[in-house]
Design an enzyme around this catalytic site. Structure first.
Site, short mmCIF file in Angstrom:
data_model
loop_
_atom_site.label_atom_id
_atom_site.label_comp_id
_atom_site.label_asym_id
_atom_site.label_seq_id
_atom_site.Cartn_x
_atom_site.Cartn_y
_atom_site.Cartn_z
N HIS A 51 10.45 92.22 -17.27
CA HIS A 51 9.01 92.17 -17.02
C HIS A 51 8.56 90.72 -16.90
O HIS A 51 9.24 89.81 -17.36
CB HIS A 51 8.22 92.72 -18.21
N TYR A 52 7.36 90.52 -16.34
CA TYR A 52 6.63 89.29 -16.66
C TYR A 52 5.43 89.66 -17.51
O TYR A 52 4.99 90.81 -17.51
CB TYR A 52 6.26 88.47 -15.43
N THR A 53 4.90 88.65 -18.23
CA THR A 53 3.80 88.96 -19.16
C THR A 53 2.48 89.20 -18.42
O THR A 53 1.65 89.98 -18.88
CB THR A 53 3.61 87.82 -20.17
N GLU A 116 10.20 90.47 -21.81
CA GLU A 116 8.99 89.95 -21.16
C GLU A 116 9.18 88.46 -20.89
O GLU A 116 9.48 87.69 -21.81
CB GLU A 116 7.75 90.13 -22.06
N HIS A 158 10.57 96.19 -14.00
CA HIS A 158 9.53 97.16 -14.34
C HIS A 158 9.00 97.83 -13.06
O HIS A 158 8.73 99.02 -13.03
CB HIS A 158 8.39 96.44 -15.08
ZN ZN Z 1 6.04 95.06 -17.17
#
Ligand code: ZN
Length: 265
Positions: A51-53, A116, A158
């Site tokens: 993911h990225y935040t 993340e 994601h």
């Molecule tokens: Zn995500």
């Protein structure tokens, strides 16, 4: 070497550094999150989700991932300087995937580990991931892969598991470099053939839909180019054809799709 011009690239580790994942040089700080529960009994940990935040700062993201009211978490957060925060023990279920699907499985929190990566994301000014950050994520992935039976095809974004809701970690994430370092899948030697030749009719798209489904995406088996298929194509492109994320089944996309499909058959 293909890739988006200017995108930060992770260099492949020489093969003689075979022991790389035995002693990763990771700086991990533990900060617990209350947003956690038990995994279902007997479910293997066989998916690694990136993911990225998507928030303006790393601190804001970590605060949210530890806020009981937010009801979200992840196992790890990797800061832009490459330092790592562990919020949830890998044996526990973190709440990062939400409504999700991959290879016939839904509710992927049950069986996945979530990382993340701090980046403002598409909403707040999507920018390149610093190379120190990517290197730390790669080392973290290698150490996770050494502990769990996660096949390369299950190291995913994601956006792969929730294409209609999510764009992260997005087209600036160096999936090609990660695969060169033993994390995930990348079809070698498939250049970008560009955005010409897009097919839209149901007959031409039948094998496209079939390949996407066999790779793992949730996609209907039949039909012309519709918004749902475009959304899945965009997710595929963010991962495997970052040169152009356009939701079209064009020449460049079809070549990479064939390349990835070959790797999972
Ligand atoms: Zn995500």
């Amino acid at each position: 070497m293909t890739g988006t011009p200017g995108r930060t690239k992770l260099r492949a580790v020489p093969p003689n550094r075979a022991s790389r994942h035995d002693q990763p040089v990771l700086h991990i700080t533990d900060l617990s999150s209350p947003n956690v529960d038990d995994r279902p009994d007997g479910t293997p940990i066989d998916v690694l989700l990136i993911h990225y935040t998507g928030m303006q700062s790393g601190q804001e993201a970590i605060d949210r991932l530890r806020d009981p009211a937010a009801r979200v978490s992840s196992h790890y957060v990797v800061n832009e300087d490459g330092t790592v925060v562990r919020l949830v023990d890998e044996r526990k279920r973190a709440w990062h995937a939400g409504i999700s699907y991959w290879r016939g499985q839904s509710g992927l929190n049950d069986r996945s580990i979530g990382i993340e990566i701090v980046n403002p994301g598409h909403e707040w000014g999507y920018r390149d991931f610093p190379v120190l950050q990517l290197a730390a994520v790669c080392d973290l992935c290698l150490s996770i892969l050494s502990r769990h039976p996660i096949p390369p095809r299950n190291v995913i974004a994601h956006s792969d598991v929730a294409p209609d809701r999510k764009q992260d970690p997005g087209e600036r994430f160096d999936w090609e470099g990660f695969a060169q370092n033993g994390v995930g899948l990348w079809p070698r030697g498939v250049p970008d053939y560009g955005t010409a030749g897009a097919v839209r009719d149901a007959a031409s798209l039948r094998p496209v839909r079939g390949a996407l489904a066999e790779i793992g995406y949730q996609v209907a088996p039949e039909g012309p180019l519709d918004p749902a298929l475009s959304t899945v194509l965009r997710a595929f492109q963010r991962h495997w054809r970052p040169e152009a994320v356009n939701g079209q089944a064009d020449d460049g996309t079809l070549a990479r799709l064939l390349g990835v499909h070959r790797l999972v058959r």
